[in-house]
Design a protein around this motif. Structure first.
Motif, PDB file in Angstrom:
ATOM      1  N   UNK A 183      27.927   6.832 -34.399  1.00 52.01           N
ATOM      2  CA  UNK A 183      28.707   6.041 -35.359  1.00 52.01           C
ATOM      3  C   UNK A 183      29.250   6.936 -36.473  1.00 52.01           C
ATOM      4  N   UNK A 184      30.475   6.605 -36.884  1.00 52.82           N
ATOM      5  CA  UNK A 184      31.097   7.249 -38.038  1.00 52.82           C
ATOM      6  C   UNK A 184      31.489   6.140 -39.009  1.00 52.82           C
ATOM      7  N   UNK A 185      30.997   6.232 -40.247  1.00 55.11           N
ATOM      8  CA  UNK A 185      31.369   5.257 -41.271  1.00 55.11           C
ATOM      9  C   UNK A 185      32.120   5.987 -42.374  1.00 55.11           C
ATOM     10  N   UNK A 186      33.284   5.461 -42.756  1.00 51.21           N
ATOM     11  CA  UNK A 186      34.135   6.110 -43.749  1.00 51.21           C
ATOM     12  C   UNK A 186      34.382   5.185 -44.929  1.00 51.21           C
ATOM     13  N   UNK A 243      29.741   8.999 -43.380  1.00 49.79           N
ATOM     14  CA  UNK A 243      28.347   8.953 -42.934  1.00 49.79           C
ATOM     15  C   UNK A 243      28.353   9.057 -41.414  1.00 49.79           C
ATOM     16  N   UNK A 244      27.686  10.060 -40.906  1.00 51.95           N
ATOM     17  CA  UNK A 244      27.672  10.359 -39.475  1.00 51.95           C
ATOM     18  C   UNK A 244      26.286  10.057 -38.919  1.00 51.95           C
ATOM     19  N   UNK A 289      19.069   7.722 -35.018  1.00 45.56           N
ATOM     20  CA  UNK A 289      19.005   7.174 -36.374  1.00 45.56           C
ATOM     21  C   UNK A 289      19.231   8.191 -37.487  1.00 45.56           C
ATOM     22  N   UNK A 290      19.252   9.480 -37.154  1.00 47.02           N
ATOM     23  CA  UNK A 290      19.485  10.505 -38.170  1.00 47.02           C
ATOM     24  C   UNK A 290      20.899  10.365 -38.730  1.00 47.02           C
TER      25      UNK A 290
END
Length: 239
Positions: free
Chosen positions: A61-64, A126-127, A132-133
């Protein structure tokens, strides 16, 4: 002989150390680039590369968090890892799916309706890995730059923009224009002619509040009452 051996040992150790240092890869980070990197550019495609730094799990997952001047509703998904999906959030978006292979970088793109009129844009990222890391690429230096070249920290990816093209302007109506447009129908509504029901009410009020039918009924009652009085008087006279 012993001196020669010691010298050779030291030389070998030094050479081994140099090889180890040169073999260490550069620190992983997230990068953003665009051929449309210009202030006020419309439908600008931004390409992101999130480098993997885990030896045990793949990126999932990538959160921007979008920079000021770009709303989540102004961003659409371009392309990315097979099966990954794009979801808008309150302050940005996420792109996620099945975890990639261990060591594989996550590459994807988005299209921005229009870039703001600024010099650079920082996309805090957030990568998240399959285990879960989380790698947090969110740091900015004092000038708001991404900090690349300092050799430390977790810098956010930054896109530097060229100056806006001559004549370029923000797209879409301004908030003040939208407010004026929404006020216009209200003003027109307040100036419309009365409804048929209202017109009938006003007409009734002009007639004293009684309709023609009511006046006819009153006249009939009066005639009947007079007739009764006359009949009674004639009957009394005959007696």
């Amino acid at each position: 002989m012993s001196r020669i051996i010691r010298r050779l040992t030291v030389a070998a150790a030094t050479a081994a150390t140099a090889v180890l240092f040169t073999a260490v890869p550069a620190a992983a980070h997230v990068e953003v680039e665009s051929d449309d990197a210009q202030a006020l550019a419309e439908n600008a495609e931004l390409a992101f590369t999130a480098e993997s730094e885990s030896a045990t799990a793949g990126i999932a997952q990538i959160r921007v968090v979008l920079p000021k001047g770009i709303a989540p509703s102004d961003v659409t998904y371009g392309k990315g890892p097979e099966g990954w999906k794009f979801t808008a959030t309150d302050d940005g978006y996420t792109v996620k799916g099945a975890a990639l292979k261990v060591g594989a970088d996550a590459e994807y793109s988005v299209v921005v309706r229009q870039l703001p009129d600024v010099k650079e844009l920082a996309f805090k990222t957030l990568q998240t890995y399959g285990d879960g890391k989380v790698d947090r690429w969110i740091e900015l230096d004092e000038s708001g730059d991404d900090g690349h070249g300092h050799g430390e920290g977790n810098p956010a990816p930054v896109l530097k923009l060229k100056a806006a093209a001559p004549g370029a302007a923000p797209v879409g109506p301004s908030p003040s224009a939208s407010a004026s447009a929404s006020a216009t129908p209200t003003a027109e509504a307040s100036g419309t002619s009365p409804t048929p029901q209202a017109a009938d009410t006003e007409k009734d009020e002009d007639d004293g509040g009684l309709s023609a039918g009511v006046w006819v009924a009153i006249a009939v009652v009066l005639v009947v009452a007079v007739a009764v009085v006359v009949v009674r008087r004639r009957g009394g006279a005959r007696q």
